[in-house]
Write a protein that holds these residues in place. Structure first.
Motif, PDB file in Angstrom:
ATOM      1  N   LEU A   1       0.804  -1.226   0.000  1.00 10.00           N
ATOM      2  CA  LEU A   1       0.000   0.000   0.000  1.00 10.00           C
ATOM      3  C   LEU A   1       0.837   1.276   0.000  1.00 10.00           C
ATOM      4  O   LEU A   1       0.443   2.284  -0.593  1.00 10.00           O
ATOM      5  CB  LEU A   1      -0.867   0.030   1.255  1.00 10.00           C
TER       6      LEU A   1
ATOM      7  N   LEU B   1      -4.296   8.962   0.039  1.00 13.66           N
ATOM      8  CA  LEU B   1      -5.507   8.292  -0.443  1.00 13.66           C
ATOM      9  C   LEU B   1      -6.253   9.140  -1.470  1.00 13.66           C
ATOM     10  O   LEU B   1      -6.795   8.626  -2.443  1.00 13.66           O
ATOM     11  CB  LEU B   1      -6.412   7.956   0.752  1.00 13.66           C
TER      12      LEU B   1
ATOM     13  N   ASN C   1     -10.607   2.382   1.821  1.00 14.83           N
ATOM     14  CA  ASN C   1     -11.714   3.310   1.546  1.00 14.83           C
ATOM     15  C   ASN C   1     -12.996   2.878   2.251  1.00 14.83           C
ATOM     16  O   ASN C   1     -13.738   3.717   2.774  1.00 14.83           O
ATOM     17  CB  ASN C   1     -11.958   3.418   0.037  1.00 14.83           C
TER      18      ASN C   1
ATOM     19  N   HIS D   1      -2.529  -4.063  -4.576  1.00 13.79           N
ATOM     20  CA  HIS D   1      -2.696  -2.672  -4.172  1.00 13.79           C
ATOM     21  C   HIS D   1      -4.159  -2.232  -4.242  1.00 13.79           C
ATOM     22  O   HIS D   1      -4.690  -1.645  -3.294  1.00 13.79           O
ATOM     23  CB  HIS D   1      -1.800  -1.799  -5.063  1.00 13.79           C
ATOM     24  N   ASP D   2      -4.807  -2.499  -5.373  1.00 11.55           N
ATOM     25  CA  ASP D   2      -6.170  -1.994  -5.563  1.00 11.55           C
ATOM     26  C   ASP D   2      -7.145  -2.574  -4.540  1.00 11.55           C
ATOM     27  O   ASP D   2      -8.049  -1.883  -4.064  1.00 11.55           O
ATOM     28  CB  ASP D   2      -6.669  -2.309  -6.986  1.00 11.55           C
TER      29      ASP D   2
ATOM     30  N   VAL E   1      -6.539  -0.737  -1.286  1.00  7.93           N
ATOM     31  CA  VAL E   1      -7.071   0.637  -1.335  1.00  7.93           C
ATOM     32  C   VAL E   1      -8.581   0.595  -1.140  1.00  7.93           C
ATOM     33  O   VAL E   1      -9.152   1.419  -0.408  1.00  7.93           O
ATOM     34  CB  VAL E   1      -6.695   1.335  -2.670  1.00  7.93           C
TER      35      VAL E   1
END
Lengths: 178, 140
Positions: free
Chosen positions: A24, A58, A164, A156-157, A160
């Motif tokens: 991250l 972010l 979120n 990573h996605d 994230v």
């Protein structure tokens, strides 16, 4: 105005906390890895003894500082030190580990203050559909209403997205409290 | 849970460490106790008195964490490979040393009385470090 927040990564040894923070973090994450002398516990070369640290921008206004705890239970006295000031936590669960159910509940209870305010997101990896249902039921039985995701700590996605969702959940909790 | 394949769990090695620590504590004025742990926080041996309320396992874990954070802090400051660190308290010094041989990594924590200054504390602990490193190398 830039908002700075601190999010914890919790979970047992081998759950993927160090990997998640490395994945991250915008910059190279700092870690405190040493030789693992207890390979019966988890067969890997190194283990975290103090903390992992990274940070991610972010969005334009929000920078999240990522702190990982050392996962072995004998480091429990260190956990509150690392956790101080955190707004929430991502609990990593590696469902291929023995006792993953007990470990999940152990960490939720160890971070009870965050769990009670629904400030923990459970991110499971190496999990089957059946185990996912079992985990959801386990949380429900214990009276926890926590978001549950399947997340690979190498992607990573996915992380994230988890971050979120955690932050959106925290914002909802704050607005309900208000 | 212990790993029997890990040489640091050898009773012979632990006994040798224990003797080195005992003799160092006896021979050094101002040294309250010594504790040795694996670098990942498992207590190996110590000279803490039996009546003490110190939790050896927690202390071993905290010492390993402190050594780990010292390494990380040194590395972030472009001064890699920390060898040791000092905590100054109102009740005396705590000195932590990281010891590495080809195969093993251990942490040695020394607690010193209030009257002991930095120089004496470091000198005393460095003597123990030499003994422990010799044991580690010979055991290899």
């Amino acid at each position: 105005m830039q908002i700075q927040n601190k999010v914890l990564f919790i979970g047992p040894m081998g759950a993927g906390k160090t990997t998640a923070i490395q994945t991250l973090s915008d910059d190279v994450a700092a870690s405190t890895e040493v030789q693992n002398s207890n390979k019966e516990m988890f067969n890997k070369e190194t283990t975290t003894v103090a903390m992992d640290y990274g940070a991610i921008q972010l969005d334009d206004n929000q920078r999240i500082h990522l702190y990982g705890i050392p996962g072995q239970k004998h480091f429990e006295p260190v956990w509150p030190v690392v956790a101080k000031g955190a707004i929430g936590a991502i609990l990593l669960v590696n469902a291929s580990q023995p006792n993953w159910q007990q470990d999940t509940l152990y960490f939720i209870k160890a971070f009870d203050m965050l769990a009670k305010s629904n400030s923990i997101l459970v991110a499971a990896n190496r999990i089957t559909d059946e185990q996912h249902d079992e985990l959801a039921e386990l949380l429900d039985q214990q009276g926890y209403c926590l978001p549950l995701l399947t997340t690979d700590p190498r992607f990573h996605d996915e992380l994230v997205l988890a971050l979120n969702i955690l932050i959106a959940n925290l914002e909802i909790e704050i607005s309900i409290d208000d | 849970m212990t790993d029997s394949s890990n040489p640091l769990n050898s009773n012979t090695l632990k006994a040798a460490f224990r003797e080195a620590l005992k003799s160092a504590t006896k021979g050094s004025s101002g040294m309250e106790f010594l504790l040795m742990a694996t670098s990942d926080g498992y207590a190996l041996c110590d000279t803490i008195s039996d009546g003490s309320n110190i939790n050896r396992d927690s202390l071993a874990a905290m010492a390993a964490s402190f050594a780990g954070i010292s390494d990380g802090l040194a590395s972030q400051s472009n001064k890699p490979a920390a060898n040791g660190s000092i905590i100054e308290t109102n009740a005396g010094l705590l000195v932590c040393k990281q010891l590495k041989s080809n195969r093993h990594e251990v942490v040695l924590l020394g607690a010193f009385e209030q009257s002991t200054n930095h120089g004496i504390a470091l000198w005393s602990l460095n003597k123990v470090v030499s003994d422990v490193l010799a044991i580690l190398e010979n055991y290899n």
